[in-house]
Design a protein around this motif. Sequence first.
Motif, PDB file in Angstrom:
ATOM      1  N   SER A   1      38.244  41.199  40.566  1.00 39.00           N
ATOM      2  CA  SER A   1      38.518  39.893  41.165  1.00 39.00           C
ATOM      3  C   SER A   1      39.998  39.805  41.469  1.00 39.00           C
ATOM      4  N   GLY A   2      40.442  38.643  41.857  1.00 37.84           N
ATOM      5  CA  GLY A   2      41.830  38.468  42.252  1.00 37.84           C
ATOM      6  C   GLY A   2      42.821  38.824  41.166  1.00 37.84           C
ATOM      7  N   ASP A   3      42.480  38.605  39.916  1.00 36.77           N
ATOM      8  CA  ASP A   3      43.416  38.897  38.844  1.00 36.77           C
ATOM      9  C   ASP A   3      43.181  40.273  38.215  1.00 36.77           C
ATOM     10  N   TRP A   4      42.246  41.029  38.754  1.00 35.18           N
ATOM     11  CA  TRP A   4      41.986  42.377  38.268  1.00 35.18           C
ATOM     12  C   TRP A   4      43.169  43.251  38.640  1.00 35.18           C
ATOM     13  N   SER A   5      43.547  44.136  37.785  1.00 32.81           N
ATOM     14  CA  SER A   5      44.683  44.996  38.101  1.00 32.81           C
ATOM     15  C   SER A   5      44.409  46.417  37.654  1.00 32.81           C
TER      16      SER A   5
ATOM     17  N   PRO B   1      38.149  41.726  49.539  1.00 36.34           N
ATOM     18  CA  PRO B   1      39.416  42.379  49.882  1.00 36.34           C
ATOM     19  C   PRO B   1      40.590  41.405  49.952  1.00 36.34           C
ATOM     20  N   GLU B   2      40.352  40.192  50.435  1.00 40.94           N
ATOM     21  CA  GLU B   2      41.427  39.205  50.570  1.00 40.94           C
ATOM     22  C   GLU B   2      41.952  38.735  49.215  1.00 40.94           C
ATOM     23  N   ALA B   3      41.159  38.868  48.166  1.00 46.90           N
ATOM     24  CA  ALA B   3      41.558  38.384  46.841  1.00 46.90           C
ATOM     25  C   ALA B   3      42.227  39.461  45.987  1.00 46.90           C
ATOM     26  N   LEU B   4      42.155  40.700  46.413  1.00 46.21           N
ATOM     27  CA  LEU B   4      42.687  41.801  45.613  1.00 46.21           C
ATOM     28  C   LEU B   4      44.200  41.703  45.511  1.00 46.21           C
ATOM     29  N   GLN B   5      44.716  41.754  44.290  1.00 44.55           N
ATOM     30  CA  GLN B   5      46.155  41.651  44.064  1.00 44.55           C
ATOM     31  C   GLN B   5      46.734  42.906  43.435  1.00 44.55           C
ATOM     32  N   ALA B   6      45.936  43.934  43.320  1.00 44.42           N
ATOM     33  CA  ALA B   6      46.392  45.185  42.730  1.00 44.42           C
ATOM     34  C   ALA B   6      46.256  46.302  43.762  1.00 44.42           C
TER      35      ALA B   6
ATOM     36  N   SER C   1      31.229  43.798  51.090  1.00 37.82           N
ATOM     37  CA  SER C   1      32.518  43.121  51.188  1.00 37.82           C
ATOM     38  C   SER C   1      32.216  41.685  51.579  1.00 37.82           C
ATOM     39  N   ILE C   2      32.802  40.748  50.848  1.00 37.16           N
ATOM     40  CA  ILE C   2      32.514  39.338  51.090  1.00 37.16           C
ATOM     41  C   ILE C   2      33.818  38.570  51.254  1.00 37.16           C
ATOM     42  N   PRO C   3      33.758  37.384  51.893  1.00 35.04           N
ATOM     43  CA  PRO C   3      34.969  36.585  52.049  1.00 35.04           C
ATOM     44  C   PRO C   3      35.433  36.012  50.714  1.00 35.04           C
TER      45      PRO C   3
END
Length: 85
Positions: A8-12, A38-43, A53-55
């Motif tokens: 998720s977005g906070d996954w690293s 993909p838009e939420a990936l921060q790592a 792949s989803i929004p």
Amino acid sequence: KTAYEMISGDWSSDVCSSDLMRAMRPASLRIATLLFKPEALQAPVEPHYVGFSIPKKFIIGYGLDIDGAARNLNDIYVLADEDGK
């Protein structure tokens, strides 16, 4: 043995260097996910295998919940935004 983590977005990439990974000493590491935002990936880590792949929207059902509710739904749903979209 299997190690897994929800992406998720906070996954690293920290999971790749975690104590669990060091203890398992894998010869290689491949990341698989059913749902990828993909838009939420921060790592700087991309999954090798992606089901869909989803929004960047909040999803529930099929084990995914909102404060403990909706986890047991048989399908995956997108929660509507406040404007109903």
